[in-house]
Design a protein around this motif. Sequence first.
Motif, short mmCIF file in Angstrom:
data_model
loop_
_atom_site.label_atom_id
_atom_site.label_comp_id
_atom_site.label_asym_id
_atom_site.label_seq_id
_atom_site.Cartn_x
_atom_site.Cartn_y
_atom_site.Cartn_z
N ILE A 22 0.87 -1.17 0.00
CA ILE A 22 0.00 0.00 0.00
C ILE A 22 0.91 1.22 0.00
O ILE A 22 1.84 1.30 0.80
N LYS A 23 0.63 2.17 -0.86
CA LYS A 23 1.41 3.40 -0.92
C LYS A 23 0.61 4.52 -0.26
O LYS A 23 -0.53 4.77 -0.63
N TYR A 24 1.23 5.16 0.72
CA TYR A 24 0.60 6.27 1.41
C TYR A 24 1.24 7.56 0.93
O TYR A 24 2.46 7.68 0.91
N PRO A 25 0.44 8.55 0.54
CA PRO A 25 1.00 9.80 0.02
C PRO A 25 1.65 10.64 1.12
O PRO A 25 1.31 10.52 2.30
N LEU A 26 2.60 11.46 0.71
CA LEU A 26 3.14 12.46 1.62
C LEU A 26 2.04 13.46 1.92
O LEU A 26 1.23 13.79 1.06
N ILE A 91 -6.00 14.37 0.21
CA ILE A 91 -5.14 13.28 0.67
C ILE A 91 -5.69 11.94 0.20
O ILE A 91 -4.95 11.09 -0.30
N ILE A 92 -6.99 11.74 0.32
CA ILE A 92 -7.60 10.48 -0.10
C ILE A 92 -7.54 10.32 -1.61
O ILE A 92 -7.28 9.22 -2.12
N GLU A 93 -7.73 11.40 -2.35
CA GLU A 93 -7.58 11.34 -3.81
C GLU A 93 -6.16 10.91 -4.19
O GLU A 93 -5.98 10.08 -5.08
N ASN A 94 -5.16 11.47 -3.52
CA ASN A 94 -3.76 11.09 -3.77
C ASN A 94 -3.52 9.63 -3.41
O ASN A 94 -2.79 8.92 -4.11
N PHE A 95 -4.13 9.16 -2.32
CA PHE A 95 -4.01 7.77 -1.90
C PHE A 95 -4.58 6.84 -2.98
O PHE A 95 -3.94 5.86 -3.38
N ILE A 96 -5.76 7.15 -3.45
CA ILE A 96 -6.41 6.32 -4.48
C ILE A 96 -5.59 6.31 -5.74
O ILE A 96 -5.35 5.26 -6.33
#
Length: 100
Positions: A22-26, A91-96
Amino acid sequence: MALRTEYIGIKLSRGKRIFKSIKYPLIPLSINDIYVVTTVGDRLDLLANQFYNNVDYWWIIANANPSIIKRDTFLLKPGLEIRIPQNIQKIIENFIESNK
């Protein structure tokens, strides 16, 4: 970008499990961020529920405070000043997008 491996719920015939990264955004600083001091009993999931109405967003708080919060526990020590990001939609958009 932070990486974490998460079990996706599939077991193979020999009892092996399938994991995926899983990649989590900065999470950049924002003038809209809230800063709180933790108290006895504070946990990442409870703070996520309090500020985002969703316990699953605990990772946003953890990733916003990498030098303060260890990734191996939900329980937080009292007296920590932590940042609670407020622009969770972005943040959630970047996560997706990062996990497509």
